[in-house]
Motif scaffolding. Structure first.
Motif, PDB file in Angstrom:
ATOM      1  N   UNK A  16      27.170 -17.808  20.421  1.00 28.29           N
ATOM      2  CA  UNK A  16      26.046 -17.848  19.519  1.00 28.29           C
ATOM      3  C   UNK A  16      24.759 -17.490  20.212  1.00 28.29           C
ATOM      4  N   UNK A  17      23.763 -18.356  20.080  1.00 27.07           N
ATOM      5  CA  UNK A  17      22.428 -18.052  20.598  1.00 27.07           C
ATOM      6  C   UNK A  17      22.356 -18.238  22.101  1.00 27.07           C
ATOM      7  N   UNK A  18      21.525 -17.395  22.728  1.00 22.74           N
ATOM      8  CA  UNK A  18      21.257 -17.514  24.157  1.00 22.74           C
ATOM      9  C   UNK A  18      20.063 -18.415  24.383  1.00 22.74           C
ATOM     10  N   UNK A  19      20.095 -19.142  25.486  1.00 21.10           N
ATOM     11  CA  UNK A  19      18.916 -19.861  25.950  1.00 21.10           C
ATOM     12  C   UNK A  19      18.300 -19.064  27.095  1.00 21.10           C
ATOM     13  N   UNK A  20      16.980 -19.129  27.207  1.00 18.05           N
ATOM     14  CA  UNK A  20      16.307 -18.568  28.380  1.00 18.05           C
ATOM     15  C   UNK A  20      15.482 -19.680  28.997  1.00 18.05           C
ATOM     16  N   UNK A  21      15.647 -19.879  30.313  1.00 14.71           N
ATOM     17  CA  UNK A  21      15.077 -21.063  30.927  1.00 14.71           C
ATOM     18  C   UNK A  21      14.803 -20.826  32.405  1.00 14.71           C
ATOM     19  N   UNK A  41      26.076 -15.119  31.189  1.00 11.85           N
ATOM     20  CA  UNK A  41      24.703 -14.821  31.598  1.00 11.85           C
ATOM     21  C   UNK A  41      24.358 -13.377  31.255  1.00 11.85           C
ATOM     22  N   UNK A  42      23.072 -13.120  31.099  1.00 13.27           N
ATOM     23  CA  UNK A  42      22.544 -11.845  30.656  1.00 13.27           C
ATOM     24  C   UNK A  42      21.246 -11.604  31.425  1.00 13.27           C
ATOM     25  N   UNK A 208      18.800 -15.995  31.255  1.00 14.20           N
ATOM     26  CA  UNK A 208      19.291 -16.009  29.880  1.00 14.20           C
ATOM     27  C   UNK A 208      20.782 -16.330  29.937  1.00 14.20           C
ATOM     28  N   UNK A 209      21.193 -17.393  29.267  1.00  9.08           N
ATOM     29  CA  UNK A 209      22.564 -17.855  29.415  1.00  9.08           C
ATOM     30  C   UNK A 209      23.015 -18.598  28.170  1.00  9.08           C
ATOM     31  N   UNK A 210      24.332 -18.762  28.084  1.00 11.07           N
ATOM     32  CA  UNK A 210      24.911 -19.670  27.083  1.00 11.07           C
ATOM     33  C   UNK A 210      26.084 -20.413  27.698  1.00 11.07           C
ATOM     34  N   UNK A 211      26.092 -21.704  27.529  1.00 18.78           N
ATOM     35  CA  UNK A 211      27.180 -22.567  27.978  1.00 18.78           C
ATOM     36  C   UNK A 211      28.306 -22.520  26.953  1.00 18.78           C
TER      37      UNK A 211
END
Length: 227
Positions: A16-21, A41-42, A208-211
């Protein structure tokens, strides 16, 4: 634009959605052994790579094989792979072929590794805790494909999947970076010391990643890393 659209379609199929942190002083904790969990990761490179450097820091008590960093394209699932088959040994894959680097035992401590490769000479470098190991030859003249899926904590045996869960990583991971060129010795040591680093394709400070699955982000324990 076409490459960006393709990447977004691939990523939508994975998650789904990516987080950027900014993950400074934070870690990914892969909690379960063995595990289906991983982190996507992106960004992906926009063009084929003639050179690269990958750095990361990990902490585990595993003695079985596990994958740390997996960069797969549709044409080659082991395009870039950082794999640890047993304590005291790492494998660096480029284009489906690998070389082995034997390293000192960590005695249950953090290991910081940097792997770099250049197509023109086929030279592969491997650094462990700011110390270089003997250089080796790998895939001279090869070009690493673009439009990749990059996954932490698993080894891709298919584009974006095909995991063997008994090769999954369990433990803590931090300070993940990737550059499209080989770092100088000074910058390799700077990566180990968490000093300012040059611009990169993939950076821990703006990741930018998603678990996917049982992975949590937690503050780094103060005693975990002694720089």
């Amino acid at each position: 634009m076409a490459k960006l659209q393709l990447w977004l379609l691939i990523l939508a199929g994975l998650s789904g959605a990516l987080a950027q942190e900014d993950l400074y002083r934070k870690v990914f904790i892969f909690r379960t052994d063995p595990s289906e969990a991983y982190v996507v990761v992106k960004p992906e490179p926009e063009r084929p790579l003639q050179n690269f450097t990958v750095c990361l820091r990990s902490y585990t008590d595993l003695s079985r094989p596990y994958g740390l960093f997996s960069y797969a394209t549709k044409a080659q699932y082991s395009e870039i792979l950082l794999f640890k088959p047993k304590p005291g040994e790492y494998r660096l894959y480029v284009g489906g072929e690998f070389v082995t680097f034997r390293v000192p035992s960590s005695h249950m401590d953090w290991e910081h590794v940097c792997a770099s490769w250049e197509s023109a000479t086929g030279i592969a470098e491997f650094w462990v805790n700011r110390k270089p190991l003997p250089r080796k030859g790998l895939r001279k003249g090869y070009s690493v494909g673009a439009e990749a899926v990059i996954i932490l904590g698993q080894e891709q045996d298919a584009f974006g999947g095909g995991f063997d869960f008994y090769n999954s990583f369990t433990g803590e991971m931090t300070d993940v970076y990737m550059w499209e060129y080989g770092l100088s010795p000074g910058k390799m040591r700077a990566a180990y010391q968490s000093l300012p680093l040059p611009p990169c394709l993939l950076g821990w400070r703006n990741l930018q990643y998603e678990v996917r699955g049982d992975v949590v982000v937690k503050p780094r324990l103060r005693e975990s890393l002694i720089i």
